[in-house]
Every structure is written in structure tokens, then in C-alpha cells.
Design a protein around this motif. Structure first.
Motif, PDB file in Angstrom:
ATOM      1  N   HIS A   1      -9.166   1.199   0.692  1.00 45.06           N
ATOM      2  CA  HIS A   1      -8.038   0.463   1.277  1.00 45.06           C
ATOM      3  C   HIS A   1      -8.571  -0.734   2.059  1.00 45.06           C
ATOM      4  CE1 HIS A   1      -6.688   4.618   0.728  1.00 45.06           C
ATOM      5  NE2 HIS A   1      -5.488   4.118   0.533  1.00 45.06           N
TER       6      HIS A   1
ATOM      7  N   ARG B   1      -7.335  -4.697  -4.939  1.00 46.59           N
ATOM      8  CA  ARG B   1      -6.947  -3.291  -4.915  1.00 46.59           C
ATOM      9  C   ARG B   1      -6.107  -2.845  -6.089  1.00 46.59           C
ATOM     10  NH1 ARG B   1      -4.970  -3.584   0.590  1.00 46.59           N
ATOM     11  NH2 ARG B   1      -2.954  -3.122  -0.284  1.00 46.59           N
ATOM     12  N   SER B   2      -5.332  -3.752  -6.672  1.00 52.10           N
ATOM     13  CA  SER B   2      -4.427  -3.281  -7.706  1.00 52.10           C
ATOM     14  C   SER B   2      -4.060  -4.390  -8.686  1.00 52.10           C
ATOM     15  CB  SER B   2      -3.154  -2.709  -7.077  1.00 52.10           C
ATOM     16  OG  SER B   2      -2.224  -3.736  -6.846  1.00 52.10           O
ATOM     17  N   ASP B   3      -3.438  -3.982  -9.771  1.00 51.07           N
ATOM     18  CA  ASP B   3      -2.993  -4.912 -10.805  1.00 51.07           C
ATOM     19  C   ASP B   3      -1.513  -5.219 -10.673  1.00 51.07           C
ATOM     20  OD1 ASP B   3      -5.419  -5.096 -12.051  1.00 51.07           O
ATOM     21  OD2 ASP B   3      -5.086  -3.314 -13.274  1.00 51.07           O
ATOM     22  N   VAL B   4      -0.923  -4.881  -9.539  1.00 50.47           N
ATOM     23  CA  VAL B   4       0.515  -5.093  -9.394  1.00 50.47           C
ATOM     24  C   VAL B   4       0.848  -6.549  -9.732  1.00 50.47           C
ATOM     25  CG1 VAL B   4       0.321  -5.571  -6.897  1.00 50.47           C
ATOM     26  CG2 VAL B   4       2.514  -4.847  -7.859  1.00 50.47           C
TER      27      VAL B   4
ATOM     28  N   GLU C   1       0.821  -1.204   0.000  1.00 52.44           N
ATOM     29  CA  GLU C   1       0.000   0.000   0.000  1.00 52.44           C
ATOM     30  C   GLU C   1       0.861   1.262   0.000  1.00 52.44           C
ATOM     31  OE1 GLU C   1      -3.253   2.308  -0.016  1.00 52.44           O
ATOM     32  OE2 GLU C   1      -3.183   0.145  -0.255  1.00 52.44           O
TER      33      GLU C   1
ATOM     34  N   GLN D   1       3.917   1.111  -3.123  1.00 53.05           N
ATOM     35  CA  GLN D   1       3.511   0.918  -4.517  1.00 53.05           C
ATOM     36  C   GLN D   1       4.603   0.265  -5.377  1.00 53.05           C
ATOM     37  OE1 GLN D   1       0.290   2.411  -5.800  1.00 53.05           O
ATOM     38  NE2 GLN D   1      -0.093   2.331  -3.625  1.00 53.05           N
TER      39      GLN D   1
ATOM     40  N   ALA E   1      -7.455   5.438 -12.164  1.00 52.98           N
ATOM     41  CA  ALA E   1      -7.928   5.123 -10.822  1.00 52.98           C
ATOM     42  C   ALA E   1      -9.437   4.880 -10.884  1.00 52.98           C
ATOM     43  CB  ALA E   1      -7.630   6.287  -9.878  1.00 52.98           C
TER      44      ALA E   1
END
Ligand code: CA
Length: 254
Positions: A196, A98-101, A70, A73, A155
Motif C-alpha cells: 500500500h 498499485r493497480s490497473d484501475v 484503496e 476498489q 495479485a
């Protein structure tokens, strides 16, 4: 600030290293979060990655990893599946919401079932222990190339979780299709926590992030949480969404 941030930054500082001489291309300077609890393996991987010019961040357990993912990043996460505090699969599930990491799982030979679950949860690739650093580096390069080829995703303008919907652009909230009448501060607080999921924030954190000031007392946060629960929880006495983490603060369920 998220809880334990100081602790996390301490690790970060200790393990962060940028070797300018090797940083020829953008993949070479990528920031990689290594989530692994076996110290010798951490040292070996960190050394190999830094030699290639990557910046390495290390988390030794799942909870720290979540906070670092978080706060820092990273461009890619190397994720061991057997971890203290919060398991790799659970972590993978939360991260994906939460993300495409890009995530590469580090798995044990016997862990085929976990591997399959991990890939279904959205991990990008896996590598089976024991592996050679050469193989690991090849996987990392491939996954980074793929992720960089993907266009930048904007976003999210809408946050949604089981019937609860926040449209951040229109600033509209609804629950199971029924409009919710939230005050500006309630909306901002809910949007922040929903944005979050699974991360615990102290009341001071929330004052800083949502109110933008520490000039009001922390009980202000509790009062707003109370009001929000009246509006979004089926049973405000037994909240299922806005959860209290005793002694620490609040979180939106992960
Ligand atoms: Ca492990």
C-alpha cells in the motif's frame, strides 16, 4: 482501518446510489470514483452517471481519493488534475503503481502538458473541460469495455521497490540481491506497507491488519518498524522507505 475512513465512508454513503432499473449489463453497474473539487461539476456528473445506473463515489481532494481508491476498489476513476492536497498527476502516478484501475482524466483546455504527462503515467483517456455528459458517458463506456476485456490479473506475488524485493509466495526478502533475515512479523508488516505505498496507517490500523489483534500495545508496532529500518534502510536514522508521518503513523514511501 485506514485513517479518515469514517470521513471517507460518510462521503461514500451520501453519494452512493444504485438504480436497479437501469442496471442491464455489467458496465452499467460499475462503481465509479469521481475525484473533483468543483461542487457544481460533481453534482452534474454524479447525476448523469447515476441516471445511467452507475454507482458513484466522490472524493473532493487527492488524499481522500487515494484512500477511497484503496478502500472501495472502484471500477473506474474520473480524475480532475487540479486538486487540493494531492494533485491529480501525483495521484495518477501512485494509483498506477498499485493497480490497473482505468483512469479518465478531466483536464482544463490549457492543460495539454499535464494531459501528456498523465497519459504517460498510465491514465487511459482524458476529456477536456467543458465537456458534454454524453461525451463523458461514451468515454466511460469505452474505457470500461476495454478494461473488462483484459483478462483478470492475479495479485502480485512479488513486491519490489528499488532493490528491495519481497517474494510473497516463497516468503523471501532481499535487499540489492542480499537475502534479508526478517522475522515472520517483520515480513508481514513490510509486505503490508509495501503493498500500500503512500498510504498512511496508524499503529492501531497496523495492529489490526498485520497482528490481527488489539491486545498488544501500539508501541509493538514502533519496535518492529525500528527493527525493520535497521535491516532495510541505508541510514536507519534517516529512513527513505519506512516513513513516519508525525502524529498519524507510518507509510511505505509512495
Ligand atoms: Ca479542480
Amino acid at each position: 482501518m485506514i485513517p479518515k475512513k469514517k470521513h471517507v465512508l460518510h462521503f461514500t454513503k451520501a453519494y452512493r446510489c444504485r438504480l436497479g432499473a437501469h442496471s442491464g449489463s455489467s458496465t452499467m453497474t460499475a462503481r465509479i470514483l469521481l475525484v473533483e473539487d468543483e461542487k457544481p461539476l460533481v453534482d452534474a456528473i454524479t447525476y448523469a452517471l447515476q441516471r445511467e445506473g452507475y454507482t458513484v463515489l466522490v472524493a473532493f481532494d487527492g488524499q481522500a481519493a487515494l484512500q477511497m481508491a484503496e478502500g472501495e476498489q472502484p471500477d473506474l476513476i474520473l480524475l480532475d488534475l487540479l486538486l487540493p492536497k494531492l494533485g491529480g498527476l501525483e495521484l495518477c502516478r501512485i494509483l498506477r503503481r498499485r493497480s490497473d484501475v482505468p483512469i479518465i482524466m478531466l483536464t482544463a483546455k490549457a492543460g495539454e502538458a499535464d494531459r501528456v504527462v498523465g497519459l504517460e503515467l498510465g491514465a487511459d483517456d482524458y476529456i477536456t473541460k467543458p465537456f458534454s455528459m454524453r461525451e463523458l458517458l461514451a468515454r466511460i463506456r469505452a474505457v470500461l469495455r476495454r478494461s473488462q476485456a483484459k483478462s483478470e490479473t492475479p495479485a502480485p506475488a512479488v513486491l519490489e521497490d528499488v532493490g528491495l524485493r519481497l517474494d510473497l509466495l516463497r516468503r523471501e526478502a532481499s535487499l540489492h540481491g542480499q537475502p534479508l533475515n526478517l522475522t515472520t512479523r517483520e515480513f508481514d508488516l513490510l509486505a503490508f506497507l509495501m503493498g500500500h505505498p503512500g498510504i498512511v496507517f496508524s499503529r492501531t490500523d497496523l495492529l489490526e491488519k498485520v497482528w490481527g489483534t488489539l491486545n498488544v500495545g501500539p508501541e509493538t508496532v514502533s519496535v518492529h518498524i525500528h527493527w525493520l529500518r535497521q535491516k532495510i534502510e541505508e541510514d536507519p536514522e534517516r529512513p527513505q522507505r519506512l516513513l513516519t508521518v508525525r502524529g498519524i503513523g507510518y507509510k511505505y514511501r509512495g
